[in-house]
Design an enzyme around this catalytic site. Structure first.
Site, mmCIF file in Angstrom:
data_model
loop_
_atom_site.group_PDB
_atom_site.id
_atom_site.type_symbol
_atom_site.label_atom_id
_atom_site.label_comp_id
_atom_site.label_asym_id
_atom_site.label_seq_id
_atom_site.Cartn_x
_atom_site.Cartn_y
_atom_site.Cartn_z
ATOM 1 N N GLY A 284 0.824 -1.204 0.000
ATOM 2 C CA GLY A 284 0.000 0.000 0.000
ATOM 3 C C GLY A 284 0.854 1.248 0.000
ATOM 4 O O GLY A 284 2.080 1.199 0.136
ATOM 5 N N PRO A 285 0.235 2.404 -0.138
ATOM 6 C CA PRO A 285 0.977 3.677 -0.179
ATOM 7 C C PRO A 285 1.612 3.993 1.162
ATOM 8 O O PRO A 285 1.264 3.397 2.190
ATOM 9 C CB PRO A 285 -0.111 4.694 -0.548
ATOM 10 N N PRO A 286 2.561 4.923 1.189
ATOM 11 C CA PRO A 286 3.213 5.284 2.462
ATOM 12 C C PRO A 286 2.241 5.920 3.434
ATOM 13 O O PRO A 286 1.293 6.602 3.044
ATOM 14 C CB PRO A 286 4.291 6.295 2.022
ATOM 15 N N GLY A 287 2.499 5.680 4.718
ATOM 16 C CA GLY A 287 1.745 6.359 5.763
ATOM 17 C C GLY A 287 0.421 5.741 6.130
ATOM 18 O O GLY A 287 -0.354 6.358 6.860
ATOM 19 N N VAL A 288 0.126 4.524 5.637
ATOM 20 C CA VAL A 288 -1.171 3.916 5.964
ATOM 21 C C VAL A 288 -1.065 2.947 7.133
ATOM 22 O O VAL A 288 -2.043 2.288 7.479
ATOM 23 C CB VAL A 288 -1.769 3.197 4.732
ATOM 24 N N GLY A 289 0.126 2.810 7.733
ATOM 25 C CA GLY A 289 0.251 2.005 8.942
ATOM 26 C C GLY A 289 0.744 0.593 8.735
ATOM 27 O O GLY A 289 0.490 -0.268 9.585
ATOM 28 N N LYS A 290 1.459 0.319 7.650
ATOM 29 C CA LYS A 290 1.923 -1.053 7.399
ATOM 30 C C LYS A 290 2.959 -1.482 8.433
ATOM 31 O O LYS A 290 2.855 -2.556 9.024
ATOM 32 C CB LYS A 290 2.519 -1.152 5.990
ATOM 33 N N THR A 291 3.961 -0.628 8.656
ATOM 34 C CA THR A 291 5.037 -0.991 9.579
ATOM 35 C C THR A 291 4.559 -1.006 11.023
ATOM 36 O O THR A 291 4.862 -1.931 11.784
ATOM 37 C CB THR A 291 6.210 -0.007 9.424
ATOM 38 N N SER A 605 -5.660 2.101 -18.085
ATOM 39 C CA SER A 605 -6.977 2.314 -17.480
ATOM 40 C C SER A 605 -7.649 3.595 -17.959
ATOM 41 O O SER A 605 -8.692 3.960 -17.433
ATOM 42 C CB SER A 605 -6.845 2.357 -15.951
ATOM 43 N N LYS A 648 -8.918 4.377 -6.634
ATOM 44 C CA LYS A 648 -9.518 5.307 -7.582
ATOM 45 C C LYS A 648 -10.875 5.805 -7.092
ATOM 46 O O LYS A 648 -11.199 6.995 -7.194
ATOM 47 C CB LYS A 648 -9.664 4.629 -8.941
#
Length: 728
Positions: A284-291, A605, A648
């Site tokens: 996912g994109p940065p800053g979404v809480g993966k780590t 797309s 999107k």
């Protein structure tokens, strides 16, 4: 001139002849006789007189040098020195000394060819001095080696004596105690049989080495690593699902899929009592809480947490370790992290797995194939340990921004869980429950003295951040907190309330301005996916009198250019249906442009958006307001599926759009979109471009005369998700 003293017939048939030199002579003429041998006419060269003072000095000097040489060399007997003093002829003296001392044939030949006795004497003295220097150096080296050997032998003898004395007294020296301690630690480590045998073998080698040799240092380091690894140490999992759910919810808002996957794992562990650790990959994109979610999972499960960043790693040895061929070699970072965790079943986070490199030192992504394969990682072999280590109990979690940087073979071993960007409501909840309390605490602010209203947070989200995650939002809240702290301290205020109108005075001019995307003739709104979330694309088409050429601008990639040409070909094939004369394509030039031309754009797309903009420009029918679309088009008008629908759709929701046209094949992806977003959007699946035109293009006449919304034909399929009143 020489005479034959003796001749001997050798066993191999050769003849060995001994000659006695008589005089130096010069050949005048030589010829081969009829009898088969050479005959020569010679003359005797007159030797110069050497009875001068210089000749006497050279004789004495030559004898002195030869005496020094004889004392150093074992090849010359001391008895040969006495007769030399009786020789008065310098030439004979030099020849006698040379015959006894000079052994190299080229040097002997050179002396023999010198007719002048003085020159011969000087040359002899120079050769003897060179030999004396070499003999002195040999003597020095021999003395040093002998001294070292005697010292080593002495130390060895004393060491053996000490061992014998200690054996009698039942005592041990420090080195012996260290060996015994290592042996006990190896047994206490409860290693597998192969690892214990390897450790005992190296311990035996260490026992026979000198304590302070470099090899013993390498051996000690290896044994320290083997002993310190958690071969049998693990933590007990927390199998209370309610407690785990509460821990995950307290730390993170939303993220239902990964939370559900962890709870499933705990439930199966509770039933089976044993299960191999899953290998999850958060994309996912940065800053979404993966780590940060990885740390929360470790807390919820009750395991140790280890984080390893793989960004920029290019050396395969970083994963598999270095071979023990030099001092300073180490195990790979996988084994190093396990040693740090002191547990064989931690939650192991491999961060930024899509940003590994590859060069001549190897491919670390290929080395991870064994680590992240549940069928192989039970026998993971580190080059430094040179023995297998079981990684099957480790819960591996990988994070990545995209899958493009991960090899296909590695993707096959991962369970992909996608993270989309947060909705506006989710960002508000995260800011209120997590970010704001954290920033107030970090800046020493009392919530009773500083109040930031929801309106202020909403304005920060809309005007100062533009991201899928909440990292920039946290920075802006931190900046607001710092400025508020300064104001509280400088003005000594008792309480400070920050509302929406006050935000600009603290944070400055808004960083982002959301323009209202209005569709018109030749302008259609498309949806795009980026690493940072979804984005809106306004595709513009204009035409002018010309010869039918098509110009593409906006820094479009190859795939997007091909989509534009395919859309143009389809429009030409259905020109009559759109009410466009076939000659219109030959008499006009078309310019397709996507704004923000400095930003590269590509992807499969934008086909139906390009076709809609072209159809609108040619037919004069404007594109309906509040409508966006995504999907690829074929030459026959079929709408192909796309990726990233969730991102999107959330971008369309963020921009305030009301209707989204998407490929019918992507209907299954609606389950991933938050319900609060779907409730505010009309999602319409389409199979053919004709359905897109029916929904997106408004008849020009009706638009000019009436404001009644256009009703699509009955055959067009639609899916409505709680459409609000007034939606088109």
């Amino acid at each position: 001139m020489a005479e034959i003293v003796q001749s001997i017939r050798m066993p191999d048939g050769t003849l060995k002849v001994f000659l006695q030199g008589l005089h130096r002579a010069k050949t005048v003429e030589a010829e081969l006789s009829d009898k088969g041998w050479w005959e020569a006419e010679i003359e005797y060269a007159a030797e110069p007189k050497t009875d001068s003072a210089e000749g006497s000095a050279l004789s004495r000097h030559a004898i002195d040098v030869f005496e020094r040489y004889a004392r150093l060399s074992r090849r010359v007997a001391i008895e040969t020195l006495a007769p030399l003093a009786q020789i008065e002829d310098l030439s004979r003296l030099v020849d006698t000394i040379a015959a006894a001392a000079i052994t190299k044939v080229p040097e002997r030949q050179a002396l023999l060819e010198l007719a002048d006795p003085k020159a011969r004497a000087k040359r002899l003295v120079a050769l003897l001095n060179g030999e004396i220097d070499i003999l002195n150096l040999e003597k020095k080296i021999h003395s040093q080696v002998r001294t070292q050997i005697e010292k080593t032998q002495k130390e060895y003898y004393l060491t053996e004596q000490m061992k014998a004395i200690q054996k009698e007294l039942r005592q041990k020296d420090d080195f012996g105690k260290e060996i015994e301690e290592l042996r006990e630690k190896i047994k206490a480590a409860k290693m597998p049989k192969a690892a214990e045998e390897a450790s005992m073998k190296d311990l035996g080698r260490l026992e026979k080495m000198m304590p302070f040799s470099p090899e013993s240092t390498v051996c000690r380091t290896y044994l320290d690593w083997m002993i310190s690894l958690p071969w049998s140490k693990d933590t007990k999992d927390n199998l209370d699902l309610k407690q785990a759910q509460k821990t995950l919810d307290d730390d993170h808002y939303g993220l239902d899929k990964p939370k559900e996957r962890i709870l499933e794992y705990l439930a199966v562990c509770k039933l089976t009592k044993k299960l191999r650790g899953p290998i999850l990959c958060f994309v996912g994109p940065p800053g979404v809480g993966k780590t940060s979610l990885g740390k929360s999972i470790a807390d919820a499960v009750g395991r140790k947490f280890v984080r390893l960043s793989l960004g920029g790693v290019r050396d395969e040895a970083e994963i598999r370790g270095h071979r023990r061929t030099y001092i300073g070699s180490l195990p790979g970072r996988i084994i190093q992290s396990l040693r740090k965790a002191q547990s064989r079943n931690p939650v192991f986070l491999l961060d930024e797995i899509d940003k590994m490199g590859m060069d001549w030192r190897g491919d670390p992504a290929a080395a991870l194939l064994e680590v992240l394969d549940p069928e192989q990682n039970s026998t993971f072999l580190d080059h430094y340990l040179d023995t297998e280590f079981d990684l099957s109990n480790v819960m591996f979690i990988c994070t990545a921004n995209t899958l493009e940087g991960i090899p296909v073979a590695l993707q096959d071993r991962l369970e992909i869980i996608r993270f989309a960007g947060y909705t506006h409501r989710e960002k508000m909840s995260i800011a209120r429950t997590h970010l704001l309390p954290k920033q107030l605490k970090d800046h020493g602010l009392d919530p009773k003295k500083l109040e930031i209203t929801d309106g202020a947070i909403e304005r920060i989200i809309h005007e100062y951040t533009r991201e899928a995650g909440v990292r920039s939002l946290e920075r802006e809240i931190g900046s607001l907190s710092r400025k508020a702290a300064k104001k509280l301290v400088s003005e000594k205020a008792s309480k400070l309330v920050i509302d929406a109108p006050h935000v600009q005075s603290y944070l400055g001019i808004p960083k982002h301005h959301y323009e209202k995307h209005e569709n018109e003739v030749g302008v259609a709104t498309g949806l795009a996916w980026t690493e940072h979330g979804g984005e809106i694309l306004a595709i513009e088409v204009s035409s002018a009198p010309g010869k039918g050429s098509v110009m593409l601008t906006g820094k479009l990639g190859t795939v997007m250019q091909e989509s534009a040409h395919a859309a143009m070909s389809y429009i030409k094939s259905v020109a009559k249906t759109l009410g466009v004369a076939p000659t219109a394509f030959r008499r006009q030039d078309f310019h397709i442009h996507i704004p923000e031309g400095a930003i590269p754009k590509d992807g499969p797309s934008a086909g139906i958006t390009l076709a809609t903009a072209l159809a609108s420009q040619l037919s004069g029918r404007p594109v309906r307001q509040g409508i966006a679309m995504t999907g690829e088009v074929t030459l026959r008008g079929r709408v192909l599926p796309i990726g990233g629908l969730k991102e999107k759709v959330m971008a369309a929701h963020r921009e305030g759009l009301k209707t989204v046209l998407f490929p019918f094949t992507n209907t299954k992806d609606l389950e991933d979109i938050p319900k609060d977003v779907l409730s505010q959007l009309e999602m319409i699946p389409v199979k053919h471009v004709s359905e897109v035109f029916a929904r997106a293009l408004a008849p020009a006449a009706k638009i000019a005369k009436s404001k009644v919304p256009f009703i699509p034909p009955a055959h067009v399929s639609t899916v409505r998700q709680n459409v609000p009143r007034g939606a088109a």
